[in-house]
Design a protein around this motif. Sequence first.
Motif, PDB file in Angstrom:
ATOM      1  N   GLU A 193       0.888  -1.324   0.087  1.00  0.00           N
ATOM      2  CA  GLU A 193      -0.053   0.058  -0.241  1.00  0.00           C
ATOM      3  C   GLU A 193       0.738   1.185  -0.117  1.00  0.00           C
ATOM      4  O   GLU A 193       0.530   2.151  -0.737  1.00  0.00           O
ATOM      5  CB  GLU A 193      -1.101  -0.156   1.187  1.00  0.00           C
ATOM      6  CG  GLU A 193      -2.043  -1.244   0.960  1.00  0.00           C
ATOM      7  CD  GLU A 193      -2.754  -1.319   2.326  1.00  0.00           C
ATOM      8  OE1 GLU A 193      -2.495  -0.728   3.303  1.00  0.00           O
ATOM      9  OE2 GLU A 193      -3.982  -1.964   2.305  1.00  0.00           O
ATOM     10  N   LYS A 246      -1.517  -2.411  -7.898  1.00  0.00           N
ATOM     11  CA  LYS A 246      -3.186  -2.785  -7.460  1.00  0.00           C
ATOM     12  C   LYS A 246      -3.839  -3.908  -7.843  1.00  0.00           C
ATOM     13  O   LYS A 246      -4.731  -4.547  -7.260  1.00  0.00           O
ATOM     14  CB  LYS A 246      -3.917  -1.437  -8.107  1.00  0.00           C
ATOM     15  CG  LYS A 246      -3.589   0.011  -7.556  1.00  0.00           C
ATOM     16  CD  LYS A 246      -4.329   1.006  -8.373  1.00  0.00           C
ATOM     17  CE  LYS A 246      -4.293   2.485  -7.524  1.00  0.00           C
ATOM     18  NZ  LYS A 246      -4.806   3.689  -8.456  1.00  0.00           N
ATOM     19  N   LYS A 249      -2.684  -6.309  -5.217  1.00  0.00           N
ATOM     20  CA  LYS A 249      -3.450  -6.156  -4.084  1.00  0.00           C
ATOM     21  C   LYS A 249      -4.838  -6.675  -4.162  1.00  0.00           C
ATOM     22  O   LYS A 249      -5.271  -7.564  -3.269  1.00  0.00           O
ATOM     23  CB  LYS A 249      -3.592  -4.724  -3.784  1.00  0.00           C
ATOM     24  CG  LYS A 249      -4.168  -4.459  -2.447  1.00  0.00           C
ATOM     25  CD  LYS A 249      -4.499  -2.947  -2.027  1.00  0.00           C
ATOM     26  CE  LYS A 249      -5.183  -2.865  -0.954  1.00  0.00           C
ATOM     27  NZ  LYS A 249      -5.336  -1.354  -0.728  1.00  0.00           N
TER      28      LYS A 249
END
Length: 605
Positions: A193, A246, A249
Amino acid sequence: MRGHIRLLILLALLGACERQDLDRQRITPPESTVLEEMRSETNLAFEQLCEQFILGLWKLFPSWAISEGYYEVARNLQVPDQNYRKYLLVFAQIYKRKFSALNENQLSINSRSNLALIKNFLDRLQWQYTSFKSYQWDPSLYNVSHAFALILNSNYAPVEKRLHAFSTRMSSVPEYYKAAAKAIHRPARPQLELAIQQNTGALSLFGEQLVKTVKKSHMPADAKAIFLHRLQDSRAAIQGYIDFLKNLKMKITKSGNFRDFRIGETLYEEKFQFDINIGITAVELYQLAITEKQRTHKKMTELTDKLWPKYFPEDPPPSNHLIRIGHLLEKLSLHHPSKENFKRAIEEQIPELAEFVVKKNLLSLDKEKPLIVRTTPPYMQGFSVASIDAPGPYDKGANTFYNVMPIENYSDERADSLLREYNDYTLQILNIHEAIPGHYTQLVYANQSPSIIRNILGNTAMIEGWAVYAERMMLDAGYGDFSPELWLMYYKWSLRTITNTILDYELQVKGIDQAQAMKIMVREAFQQQAEAEGKWRRATLSQVQLTSYFAGFTDILALRKEIKQKLGRNFNLEAFHEDFLSFGNAPVPVIRELMLAKIKGDGRD
């Protein structure tokens, strides 16, 4: 006559013997002379090897070189692929062998201290890529922006020359991020993150303002065209990495297969020894912190009981001492700047601190080294509220920046929580820590040290420990007129240093969760919710670094006590500070050895 001839013959023989003795002395010098020559040759060989080592280091780590002010490699950007990692290990092996070939006993004490730092660095480099392997699970390691920002904003050369270096360096950005994506395997969530956040911030560096700078420059038209094409490719590469992260994730969130950000006891102890280097283990420092936490609570209780009638004249104090302390701290915390004035409040305090340091003869300050307070750049946000961004030893004249998070952009609720933490009292301590006579002052002194090795291979515990030591030293010298309110807030701030060690160890080794961590910080260390949440995030992003504050502070205090005992009436606080800082960013045990040798008169190179 015959007697005269005999006398002449005897004198001739004596003269011949004397000449032979002199010749023998020339051929076979005294042992002390031989040893001195060997020492001289060994130290010269060491210095030459250090120069080779540093040049090799900058070829391997050009971004690090740029942060130290070494712009000769500004055009270079190493691609972090498998071949690069192999070469790093070869580099470590080669130089470990070369330095081990020197006779350490023939080195001066200064050279031995530098050698210890080099050996630690090379051992850590090998450990990092064979055992720790953060290159696989920490995507935030891959971010090109900081070095590019230094090239763009440091006036080491005319703007056209800097833009040319910037352009050449950009040509490797697409390959850099391809290698980064290939290296990532099962990342830890906090690091993933942070990588998304900071690389998103990096896009602003490669944005429209840079385009305007290029177009306004006197670069040839073809060079401008190449620059703008590479800029487009670089933005695409950064955005591609963000998109990759992203998607990764999203994928791992579904499977729940993130790597645990906790590194465990074995790796933690190993990293502690490499990074902190104070002669004790991580668990021993943790136990010291537990004891110090109890002592600090006792001091805070005494101050709270003294101040309670002043602030709560009508209210009986709670029986629980922690609740009692907490109530008073909350009352004092209501006095703070607005979120719009936070940065300005910091700027206004810096001259006051400088004036106090000079007036009390605590340190000599260099007026030619300005400190510029600025908003933390987007690509550096997300880690701490305030920090110092200082030039390296190769570019000592460059600006030093005091980075402040843009809390004016926070919601009122979040900003209010943070401002209660950084209230009128603790903001002074923060500025002592970060600016004068903390980090900023220490780093100015470090850049004056003749040892490049001790600067570039700086020890975190020494650097952070000095900043914490500066807080206590200033209050002991009478900063704040011994206000009990300021001292109470100082002890709260000191609890943060102590709690950093406790939190880091219990999180990384004992595996506590966020609820347990928040209890330690909020209930037992009286931190505001926003500060505690930020520290939790930071603790999940780093390992061992949070222990450096308490470790270094403890070691520096012990060293001052030892030097004071040895010098007796000849001890001078200002001289101690300046002597301590003169040895650069070396670990405190190394500085101790150098200072004691200087006292004994054996500190020669």
